[in-house]
Scaffold this motif. Sequence first.
Motif, PDB file in Angstrom:
ATOM      1  N   MET A   1      23.688   5.043  30.135  1.00 35.01           N
ATOM      2  CA  MET A   1      23.392   3.694  29.551  1.00 35.01           C
ATOM      3  C   MET A   1      21.937   3.406  29.176  1.00 35.01           C
ATOM      4  N   PRO A   2      21.104   3.566  29.817  1.00 35.45           N
ATOM      5  CA  PRO A   2      19.506   3.491  29.515  1.00 35.45           C
ATOM      6  C   PRO A   2      19.335   4.170  28.108  1.00 35.45           C
ATOM      7  N   GLU A   3      19.718   5.437  28.118  1.00 35.59           N
ATOM      8  CA  GLU A   3      19.479   6.140  26.684  1.00 35.59           C
ATOM      9  C   GLU A   3      20.212   5.461  25.482  1.00 35.59           C
ATOM     10  N   LEU A   4      21.278   4.976  25.716  1.00 37.13           N
ATOM     11  CA  LEU A   4      21.899   4.171  24.492  1.00 37.13           C
ATOM     12  C   LEU A   4      21.095   2.748  24.266  1.00 37.13           C
ATOM     13  N   LYS A   5      20.509   2.061  25.215  1.00 35.65           N
ATOM     14  CA  LYS A   5      19.543   0.940  25.117  1.00 35.65           C
ATOM     15  C   LYS A   5      18.589   1.276  24.406  1.00 35.65           C
ATOM     16  N   SER A   6      17.885   2.459  24.738  1.00 35.75           N
ATOM     17  CA  SER A   6      16.645   2.950  23.863  1.00 35.75           C
ATOM     18  C   SER A   6      17.251   3.215  22.387  1.00 35.75           C
ATOM     19  N   GLN A   7      18.179   3.849  22.188  1.00 35.39           N
ATOM     20  CA  GLN A   7      18.597   4.064  20.720  1.00 35.39           C
ATOM     21  C   GLN A   7      18.859   2.845  20.178  1.00 35.39           C
ATOM     22  N   ILE A   8      19.298   1.694  20.704  1.00 37.32           N
ATOM     23  CA  ILE A   8      19.628   0.510  20.067  1.00 37.32           C
ATOM     24  C   ILE A   8      18.415  -0.432  19.638  1.00 37.32           C
ATOM     25  N   ASN A   9      17.574  -0.118  20.677  1.00 36.43           N
ATOM     26  CA  ASN A   9      16.017  -0.833  20.467  1.00 36.43           C
ATOM     27  C   ASN A   9      15.201  -0.327  19.282  1.00 36.43           C
ATOM     28  N   GLU A  10      15.456   1.165  19.328  1.00 39.63           N
ATOM     29  CA  GLU A  10      14.915   1.886  18.296  1.00 39.63           C
ATOM     30  C   GLU A  10      15.510   1.613  16.700  1.00 39.63           C
ATOM     31  N   LEU A  11      16.852   1.362  16.812  1.00 42.13           N
ATOM     32  CA  LEU A  11      17.570   1.125  15.636  1.00 42.13           C
ATOM     33  C   LEU A  11      16.892  -0.430  15.196  1.00 42.13           C
ATOM     34  N   LYS A  12      17.085  -1.345  16.105  1.00 43.26           N
ATOM     35  CA  LYS A  12      16.893  -2.559  15.837  1.00 43.26           C
ATOM     36  C   LYS A  12      15.137  -2.680  15.326  1.00 43.26           C
ATOM     37  N   LYS A  13      14.204  -1.768  15.957  1.00 44.07           N
ATOM     38  CA  LYS A  13      12.809  -1.964  15.526  1.00 44.07           C
ATOM     39  C   LYS A  13      12.766  -1.413  14.087  1.00 44.07           C
ATOM     40  N   GLN A  14      13.458  -0.325  13.759  1.00 47.55           N
ATOM     41  CA  GLN A  14      13.568   0.169  12.333  1.00 47.55           C
ATOM     42  C   GLN A  14      14.093  -0.849  11.323  1.00 47.55           C
ATOM     43  N   SER A  15      15.294  -1.605  11.834  1.00 50.65           N
ATOM     44  CA  SER A  15      15.874  -2.575  10.992  1.00 50.65           C
ATOM     45  C   SER A  15      14.801  -3.864  10.593  1.00 50.65           C
ATOM     46  N   ASP A  16      14.058  -4.270  11.780  1.00 50.28           N
ATOM     47  CA  ASP A  16      12.989  -5.269  11.673  1.00 50.28           C
ATOM     48  C   ASP A  16      12.075  -4.589  10.815  1.00 50.28           C
ATOM     49  N   CYS A  17      11.501  -3.475  10.780  1.00 51.43           N
ATOM     50  CA  CYS A  17      10.569  -2.961   9.680  1.00 51.43           C
ATOM     51  C   CYS A  17      11.189  -2.957   8.253  1.00 51.43           C
ATOM     52  N   ALA A  18      12.405  -2.704   8.054  1.00 51.99           N
ATOM     53  CA  ALA A  18      12.874  -2.799   6.630  1.00 51.99           C
ATOM     54  C   ALA A  18      13.028  -4.142   6.144  1.00 51.99           C
ATOM     55  N   ASP A  19      13.254  -4.951   7.521  1.00 51.02           N
ATOM     56  CA  ASP A  19      13.414  -6.402   6.816  1.00 51.02           C
ATOM     57  C   ASP A  19      11.988  -7.032   6.532  1.00 51.02           C
ATOM     58  N   ASN A  20      11.021  -6.781   7.241  1.00 46.92           N
ATOM     59  CA  ASN A  20       9.710  -7.003   6.822  1.00 46.92           C
ATOM     60  C   ASN A  20       9.199  -6.337   5.318  1.00 46.92           C
ATOM     61  N   PHE A  21       9.564  -5.166   5.264  1.00 48.43           N
ATOM     62  CA  PHE A  21       9.322  -4.535   3.731  1.00 48.43           C
ATOM     63  C   PHE A  21       9.999  -5.255   2.688  1.00 48.43           C
ATOM     64  N   ILE A  22      11.231  -5.505   2.865  1.00 47.17           N
ATOM     65  CA  ILE A  22      11.959  -6.362   1.922  1.00 47.17           C
ATOM     66  C   ILE A  22      11.391  -7.998   1.523  1.00 47.17           C
ATOM     67  N   ASN A  23      11.171  -8.477   2.771  1.00 43.24           N
ATOM     68  CA  ASN A  23      10.365  -9.708   2.657  1.00 43.24           C
ATOM     69  C   ASN A  23       8.932  -9.848   1.688  1.00 43.24           C
ATOM     70  N   VAL A  24       8.163  -8.644   1.954  1.00 44.22           N
ATOM     71  CA  VAL A  24       7.142  -8.412   1.269  1.00 44.22           C
ATOM     72  C   VAL A  24       7.246  -8.228  -0.348  1.00 44.22           C
ATOM     73  N   ILE A  25       8.235  -6.992  -0.397  1.00 41.48           N
ATOM     74  CA  ILE A  25       8.475  -6.588  -1.776  1.00 41.48           C
ATOM     75  C   ILE A  25       9.100  -7.671  -2.596  1.00 41.48           C
ATOM     76  N   LYS A  26       9.647  -8.581  -2.197  1.00 41.27           N
ATOM     77  CA  LYS A  26      10.557  -9.604  -2.924  1.00 41.27           C
ATOM     78  C   LYS A  26       9.457 -10.227  -3.684  1.00 41.27           C
ATOM     79  N   LYS A  27       8.317 -10.543  -3.119  1.00 38.47           N
ATOM     80  CA  LYS A  27       7.364 -11.501  -3.823  1.00 38.47           C
ATOM     81  C   LYS A  27       6.755 -10.562  -5.133  1.00 38.47           C
ATOM     82  N   TYR A  28       6.891  -9.285  -5.240  1.00 31.53           N
ATOM     83  CA  TYR A  28       6.353  -8.470  -6.269  1.00 31.53           C
ATOM     84  C   TYR A  28       7.703  -7.786  -7.266  1.00 31.53           C
ATOM     85  N   THR A  29       8.608  -8.399  -7.437  1.00 31.74           N
ATOM     86  CA  THR A  29       9.684  -7.833  -8.044  1.00 31.74           C
ATOM     87  C   THR A  29       9.343  -7.585  -9.500  1.00 31.74           C
ATOM     88  N   ILE A  30       8.467  -8.174 -10.017  1.00 28.55           N
ATOM     89  CA  ILE A  30       7.638  -8.033 -11.375  1.00 28.55           C
ATOM     90  C   ILE A  30       6.083  -8.082 -11.160  1.00 28.55           C
TER      91      ILE A  30
END
Length: 83
Positions: free
Chosen positions: A1-30
């Motif tokens: 169970m702790p290993e699964l929680k750790s994997q979930i937290n890592e995936l959430k962190k990666q998702s948050d980073c991708a969301d941050n990148f998308i928000n920044v890149i949207k300003k620069y579509t052109i």
Amino acid sequence: MPELKSQINELKKQSDCADNFINVIKKYTIIDKLDASILNELIDKIVVHHREKTEDGSTFQQIEIYYRFVGKLTAGNELSEAA
């Protein structure tokens, strides 16, 4: 169970980073003109490797670009972890 929680937290962190990148890149579509402020907002680091010579005498130099929040994009547009 702790290993699964750790994997979930890592995936959430990666998702948050991708969301941050998308928000920044949207300003620069052109981008009409690339300037230092845009580079500073989008790029984490650029690694320039030493120049290499091939057997036929031509030279090449590998350059790696690490984007903020998502790391380095590989040739197949897959994400690679930032160093």
